[in-house]
Motif scaffolding. Structure first.
Motif, PDB file in Angstrom:
ATOM      1  N   GLY A  78       0.791  -1.229   0.000  1.00  0.00           N
ATOM      2  CA  GLY A  78       0.000   0.000   0.000  1.00  0.00           C
ATOM      3  C   GLY A  78       0.820   1.273   0.000  1.00  0.00           C
ATOM      4  N   GLY A  79       2.106   1.186  -0.294  1.00  0.00           N
ATOM      5  CA  GLY A  79       2.957   2.359  -0.326  1.00  0.00           C
ATOM      6  C   GLY A  79       3.266   2.792  -1.744  1.00  0.00           C
ATOM      7  N   PRO A  80       4.144   3.773  -1.908  1.00  0.00           N
ATOM      8  CA  PRO A  80       4.543   4.211  -3.246  1.00  0.00           C
ATOM      9  C   PRO A  80       5.171   3.057  -4.031  1.00  0.00           C
ATOM     10  N   ARG A  81       5.008   3.107  -5.306  1.00  0.00           N
ATOM     11  CA  ARG A  81       5.594   2.072  -6.157  1.00  0.00           C
ATOM     12  C   ARG A  81       7.118   2.108  -5.998  1.00  0.00           C
ATOM     13  N   VAL A  82       7.690   0.945  -5.822  1.00  0.00           N
ATOM     14  CA  VAL A  82       9.131   0.845  -5.565  1.00  0.00           C
ATOM     15  C   VAL A  82       9.890   0.825  -6.884  1.00  0.00           C
ATOM     16  N   ARG A  83      10.963   1.633  -6.914  1.00  0.00           N
ATOM     17  CA  ARG A  83      11.828   1.631  -8.099  1.00  0.00           C
ATOM     18  C   ARG A  83      12.777   0.447  -8.037  1.00  0.00           C
ATOM     19  N   ALA A  84      13.121  -0.057  -9.181  1.00  0.00           N
ATOM     20  CA  ALA A  84      13.970  -1.251  -9.241  1.00  0.00           C
ATOM     21  C   ALA A  84      15.394  -0.956  -8.784  1.00  0.00           C
ATOM     22  N   GLU A  85      15.875   0.279  -9.069  1.00  0.00           N
ATOM     23  CA  GLU A  85      17.262   0.580  -8.704  1.00  0.00           C
ATOM     24  C   GLU A  85      17.380   0.817  -7.197  1.00  0.00           C
ATOM     25  N   ARG A  86      18.524   0.482  -6.645  1.00  0.00           N
ATOM     26  CA  ARG A  86      18.739   0.589  -5.203  1.00  0.00           C
ATOM     27  C   ARG A  86      19.330   1.934  -4.828  1.00  0.00           C
ATOM     28  N   ASP A  87      18.899   2.424  -3.677  1.00  0.00           N
ATOM     29  CA  ASP A  87      19.498   3.630  -3.109  1.00  0.00           C
ATOM     30  C   ASP A  87      20.650   3.186  -2.209  1.00  0.00           C
ATOM     31  N   PRO A  88      21.901   3.528  -2.570  1.00  0.00           N
ATOM     32  CA  PRO A  88      23.044   3.055  -1.787  1.00  0.00           C
ATOM     33  C   PRO A  88      23.035   3.555  -0.344  1.00  0.00           C
ATOM     34  N   ARG A  89      22.282   4.611  -0.069  1.00  0.00           N
ATOM     35  CA  ARG A  89      22.247   5.125   1.292  1.00  0.00           C
ATOM     36  C   ARG A  89      21.290   4.330   2.180  1.00  0.00           C
ATOM     37  N   PHE A  90      20.385   3.560   1.561  1.00  0.00           N
ATOM     38  CA  PHE A  90      19.527   2.675   2.335  1.00  0.00           C
ATOM     39  C   PHE A  90      20.420   1.594   2.943  1.00  0.00           C
TER      40      PHE A  90
END
Length: 325
Positions: free
Chosen positions: A267-279
């Protein structure tokens, strides 16, 4: 009359009183109970009632008292049945009416409980030292990983402070449980609920009754923190109606039972396939599974992030098995 009253008084204690002649043969024993003096009949020696090593040491100490003419105190470990008991023994020269040595008089006090408490305290101190070193190693690793993926000092401070606070919350649970560990439900409530705008109404938790080890508690708590922060910033906890499903179940993998923890956002925003390195991917995919000796998988699905952590049996204890498990 006074002597009788004194002997009567010690009957309610762990103390035994004894006397020996100059040949170190027992003359009498009072309040022996179940102590090492229980078999010290009149005329017996230490060699008759003690193992060879204990009898030799006891005899040497008493001969030294007779030779030096002064009292001595020593501790002795004595095997009794299938256990070892400790005694605090004090011996002095016994003298006749003319002040001449006529033997030995002494007391024996059972200090087994005290010795056990001392050993428990030593064990706890060693454990505390070990866990403190582990905690410092975790903090050092977090500092390194946070610095590597932070673009500015303020960003580093915010992220690092949050991770240290997460460790602190998990550590509180472990400490309150006498270092036994933490239950998964407490970790979820502590680490996740505060990041959900609607509290646990946004969290669907399917628990299993397990107690995580101290090491697993800290690292699973850290993983939940990373996931919750990301969900509150970019994922399902950042929008009204967003949900997080946390499922915990036990499964058999070969001869070993494992705990599988699954975090699924919906139920959240659509997730992008690319990764955020800061996560906190390093924390989730490497630090946490390596620390518990398990495996982890982080998936960027369109409907929401899914994180699966497999914890081996050595890192948890099953409390109350549920039906069907």
């Amino acid at each position: 009359m006074l002597a009788k009253k004194i002997l009567r008084a010690i009957e309610n204690t762990e103390m035994a009183v004894f006397a020996q002649d100059l040949n170190l043969r027992y003359s009498w024993v009072s309040n022996a109970g179940h102590s090492w003096l229980a078999d010290a009949s009149e005329g017996a020696s230490d060699a008759d009632i003690l193992a060879e090593a204990s009898a030799k040491r006891s005899t040497e100490m008493k001969n030294e008292v007779l030779s030096a003419g002064r009292a001595m105190r020593y501790e002795m470990a004595i095997s009794q049945g299938n256990q070892t008991r400790w005694y605090d023994i004090c011996v002095d020269v016994d003298r006749d009416e003319n002040g001449e040595p006529c033997g030995i008089i002494g007391t024996s006090f059972d200090i087994t409980d005290q010795k056990r408490r001392e050993e428990t305290l030593k064990t706890l101190l060693r454990e505390l030292s070990h866990r403190s070193k582990n905690l410092l190693a975790i903090i050092q690793s977090l500092a390194s990983q946070t610095a590597r993926h932070s673009l500015t000092v303020p960003e580093f401070l915010v992220r690092f402070r949050g991770r240290i606070q997460s460790l602190s919350y998990s550590q509180d649970i472990v400490t309150d449980a006498d270092w036994r560990g933490a239950d998964l439900e407490s970790l979820v409530t502590t680490q996740v609920e505060r990041y959900a705008p609607d509290g646990m109404d946004q969290i669907e938790f399917r628990p299993t009754d397990v107690y995580l080890s101290p090491t697993a508690s800290l690292h699973v708590g850290l993983a939940l923190h990373e996931l919750a922060v990301n969900a509150a910033s970019y994922g399902s906890l950042s929008v009204p109606g967003g949900k997080v499903l946390i499922d915990a179940r036990l499964e058999d993998e070969g001869a070993e039972r494992v705990l599988i923890i699954v975090w699924q956002e919906r139920g959240g925003p659509r997730v992008r396939a690319e990764r955020d390195p800061r996560f906190g991917t390093s924390t989730l995919e490497r630090i946490v599974p390596n620390a518990v000796g398990g495996e982890a998988r982080l998936e960027y699905l369109a409907e929401g992030i899914r994180y699966t952590l497999v914890v081996p049996e050595a890192q948890f204890e099953v409390m109350h098995a549920r039906g069907g498990e």
